[in-house]
Motif scaffolding. Structure first.
Motif, PDB file in Angstrom:
ATOM      1  N   VAL A 140       0.831  -1.211   0.000  1.00 43.53           N
ATOM      2  CA  VAL A 140       0.000   0.000   0.000  1.00 43.53           C
ATOM      3  C   VAL A 140       0.865   1.259   0.000  1.00 43.53           C
ATOM      4  N   GLY A 141       1.845   1.322   0.913  1.00 43.51           N
ATOM      5  CA  GLY A 141       2.652   2.532   1.033  1.00 43.51           C
ATOM      6  C   GLY A 141       3.570   2.774  -0.155  1.00 43.51           C
ATOM      7  N   THR A 142       4.483   1.835  -0.397  1.00 43.13           N
ATOM      8  CA  THR A 142       5.499   2.041  -1.433  1.00 43.13           C
ATOM      9  C   THR A 142       4.927   1.924  -2.839  1.00 43.13           C
ATOM     10  N   LEU A 143       4.159   0.854  -3.099  1.00 38.80           N
ATOM     11  CA  LEU A 143       3.717   0.594  -4.466  1.00 38.80           C
ATOM     12  C   LEU A 143       2.498   1.414  -4.885  1.00 38.80           C
ATOM     13  N   MET A 144       1.515   1.523  -4.006  1.00 37.91           N
ATOM     14  CA  MET A 144       0.292   2.234  -4.379  1.00 37.91           C
ATOM     15  C   MET A 144       0.396   3.740  -4.159  1.00 37.91           C
ATOM     16  N   LEU A 145       0.937   4.145  -3.000  1.00 36.06           N
ATOM     17  CA  LEU A 145       1.012   5.562  -2.660  1.00 36.06           C
ATOM     18  C   LEU A 145       2.338   6.191  -3.066  1.00 36.06           C
ATOM     19  N   GLY A 146       3.329   5.370  -3.351  1.00 36.25           N
ATOM     20  CA  GLY A 146       4.629   5.901  -3.730  1.00 36.25           C
ATOM     21  C   GLY A 146       5.380   6.539  -2.588  1.00 36.25           C
ATOM     22  N   ASP A 147       5.079   6.119  -1.357  1.00 33.09           N
ATOM     23  CA  ASP A 147       5.699   6.734  -0.186  1.00 33.09           C
ATOM     24  C   ASP A 147       5.710   5.731   0.958  1.00 33.09           C
ATOM     25  N   ALA A 148       6.883   5.210   1.282  1.00 40.37           N
ATOM     26  CA  ALA A 148       6.998   4.216   2.340  1.00 40.37           C
ATOM     27  C   ALA A 148       6.662   4.799   3.707  1.00 40.37           C
ATOM     28  N   VAL A 149       6.936   6.108   3.908  1.00 44.99           N
ATOM     29  CA  VAL A 149       6.636   6.731   5.195  1.00 44.99           C
ATOM     30  C   VAL A 149       5.124   6.758   5.436  1.00 44.99           C
ATOM     31  N   SER A 150       4.359   7.014   4.382  1.00 38.78           N
ATOM     32  CA  SER A 150       2.900   6.970   4.511  1.00 38.78           C
ATOM     33  C   SER A 150       2.445   5.559   4.863  1.00 38.78           C
ATOM     34  N   GLY A 151       3.102   4.552   4.281  1.00 40.90           N
ATOM     35  CA  GLY A 151       2.796   3.174   4.640  1.00 40.90           C
ATOM     36  C   GLY A 151       3.094   2.892   6.095  1.00 40.90           C
ATOM     37  N   ALA A 152       4.216   3.456   6.589  1.00 43.38           N
ATOM     38  CA  ALA A 152       4.565   3.283   8.004  1.00 43.38           C
ATOM     39  C   ALA A 152       3.537   3.958   8.903  1.00 43.38           C
ATOM     40  N   ILE A 153       3.059   5.143   8.500  1.00 40.30           N
ATOM     41  CA  ILE A 153       2.025   5.838   9.273  1.00 40.30           C
ATOM     42  C   ILE A 153       0.761   4.989   9.335  1.00 40.30           C
ATOM     43  N   LEU A 154       0.400   4.385   8.212  1.00 43.75           N
ATOM     44  CA  LEU A 154      -0.781   3.524   8.178  1.00 43.75           C
ATOM     45  C   LEU A 154      -0.623   2.338   9.125  1.00 43.75           C
ATOM     46  N   PHE A 155       0.553   1.705   9.100  1.00 47.53           N
ATOM     47  CA  PHE A 155       0.767   0.520   9.937  1.00 47.53           C
ATOM     48  C   PHE A 155       0.762   0.876  11.422  1.00 47.53           C
ATOM     49  N   VAL A 156       1.406   1.981  11.775  1.00 50.18           N
ATOM     50  CA  VAL A 156       1.418   2.407  13.180  1.00 50.18           C
ATOM     51  C   VAL A 156       0.003   2.757  13.636  1.00 50.18           C
ATOM     52  N   SER A 157      -0.775   3.385  12.768  1.00 48.44           N
ATOM     53  CA  SER A 157      -2.162   3.724  13.111  1.00 48.44           C
ATOM     54  C   SER A 157      -2.974   2.467  13.374  1.00 48.44           C
ATOM     55  N   ILE A 158      -2.750   1.440  12.545  1.00 52.87           N
ATOM     56  CA  ILE A 158      -3.462   0.165  12.719  1.00 52.87           C
ATOM     57  C   ILE A 158      -3.055  -0.501  14.030  1.00 52.87           C
ATOM     58  N   LEU A 159      -1.764  -0.465  14.349  1.00 55.28           N
ATOM     59  CA  LEU A 159      -1.300  -1.042  15.616  1.00 55.28           C
ATOM     60  C   LEU A 159      -1.931  -0.324  16.806  1.00 55.28           C
ATOM     61  N   CYS A 160      -1.934   1.004  16.767  1.00 44.98           N
ATOM     62  CA  CYS A 160      -2.512   1.779  17.876  1.00 44.98           C
ATOM     63  C   CYS A 160      -3.996   1.491  18.038  1.00 44.98           C
ATOM     64  N   SER A 161      -4.702   1.409  16.928  1.00 44.05           N
ATOM     65  CA  SER A 161      -6.137   1.125  16.977  1.00 44.05           C
ATOM     66  C   SER A 161      -6.405  -0.256  17.554  1.00 44.05           C
ATOM     67  N   SER A 162      -5.657  -1.251  17.077  1.00 46.47           N
ATOM     68  CA  SER A 162      -5.854  -2.617  17.545  1.00 46.47           C
ATOM     69  C   SER A 162      -5.551  -2.738  19.037  1.00 46.47           C
ATOM     70  N   LEU A 163      -4.457  -2.142  19.475  1.00 47.34           N
ATOM     71  CA  LEU A 163      -4.083  -2.217  20.888  1.00 47.34           C
ATOM     72  C   LEU A 163      -5.084  -1.462  21.769  1.00 47.34           C
TER      73      LEU A 163
END
Length: 351
Positions: A140-163
């Motif tokens: 999602v981040g690197t291939l679709m959005l062209g930005d790995a940092v945005s992918g990292a933001i998405l993953f951290v957001s998912i972790l925070c939500s799940s926890l």
């Protein structure tokens, strides 16, 4: 004795759905073919490389005696916070890192082996179903959005939500429920783990192909591009993220990942049924997870503003396969090393 021949509304809806499906397949065969073709490309370039290794390791870990020692050590942190038993630690870790159905599959195996109660299994299913880092950051981040940092933001957001959901689920547990007990894990070979993972992978691939085919017909029923995007996102998470890339804000994509789509719910439905959990509670938790993901990603975006654009899709390519595989294999090797270390320690104590 007369048989009951009354037709329920659900039977009528199933019949109409089947007739509509046959009509669309006969009238628009090129659409269904294109949808299946896109689904196969999606499976080969993204889903299978990043998910299949974790399906194998999840079966291997839950059936390994070494898991007892690792989970007991980690439970000193997890149990007081989330009020879960030691065996559940493996489901939490794999649910946060392995990909959508891996956590649910692990919970189902733990419940089948009577290591956790039905109530605890239901609580875990409410927050241990998440996309893995390989899919979120790379695909999602690197291939679709062209930005790995945005992918990292998405993953951290998912972790925070799940926890966050996991923390509040602790108040649904009783004190007696998470008393630590012995594992008594059945011995399982690596071949058994591969066989179990293959069966789970077939189920996942089948549902993704089904919803890829359905997604090819959405424009026939949606008058606006925005409604079509929403329907695709609600049906299948990867297609929804691909369609949303470069068109909507990052919090919306985060919400799509948090919910997972109807396809993910169908993928984990056998495990929900096996655990005797409430499907309504699980679906409600998915909706809550989507809302929290959007909230956390919006907050993170204010701290780290990013401008994301769609630079590519999931077309096959060497870089796609290498990126997905490298991250999955790295996490897989770490987990296998931990299992090996605890397995050696366990055998020494047995001698």
């Amino acid at each position: 004795m007369k048989k009951n021949t009354e037709i329920s509304p659900s039977d009528i809806l199933r019949f109409l759905f089947a007739v509509t499906g046959i009509f669309l397949l006969l009238k628009y065969p090129e659409r269904s073919t294109a949808g299946i073709r896109d689904g196969i490309r999606l499976l080969v370039t993204g889903v299978i490389p990043s998910l299949f290794p974790f399906l194998i390791i999840s079966s291997f870990i839950t059936s390994s005696p070494a898991a007892e020692h690792f989970c007991r050590s980690a439970s000193k942190i997890f149990s007081p916070v989330f009020k879960i038993s030691a065996p559940s630690v493996s489901a939490v870790i794999l649910g946060l890192t392995g990909g959508y159905p891996v956590g649910a599959k692990t919970v189902s195996e733990l419940y089948s082996e009577k290591k956790i109660s039905r109530s605890e299994a239901e609580r875990l299913l409410m927050w241990c179903v998440n996309p893995g880092p390989a899919f979120t950051v790379t695909t999602v981040g690197t291939l679709m959005l062209g930005d790995a940092v945005s992918g990292a933001i998405l993953f951290v957001s998912i972790l925070c939500s799940s926890l966050t959901i996991g923390f509040f689920c602790r108040f649904l547990a009783s004190d007696r429920e998470y008393t630590v007990t012995a594992f008594d894990a059945p011995k399982s070979t690596f071949a058994d783990s591969v066989h179990a993972a293959s069966a789970a992978m077939i189920n996942i691939c089948a549902w993704i192909l089904v919803f890829s085919c359905i997604g090819a017909f959405t424009d026939l029923f949606c008058s606006h591009a925005s409604s079509e995007l929403f329907v695709k996102a609600a049906l299948e998470v990867t297609t929804g993220c691909k369609e949303a890339a470069g068109k909507v804000s990052l919090p919306f994509i985060s919400a799509v990942l948090g919910f997972g789509g109807i396809s993910v719910i169908c993928q984990i439905s056998p495990y929900i049924k096996k655990c005797g959990a409430s499907a309504a509670k699980i679906v409600s938790a998915r909706a809550l997870n989507a809302s929290l993901c959007a909230f956390y990603s919006s907050a993170a975006q204010r701290l780290f503003p990013r401008t994301v654009t769609a630079v590519s899709t999931l077309n096959a390519g060497k870089s796609v396969i290498m990126l997905n595989s490298s991250l999955s294999i790295a996490l897989l090797l770490i987990m296998m090393c931990l299992v090996f270390i605890f397995e050696v320690d366990y055998r020494r104590k047995m001698c």
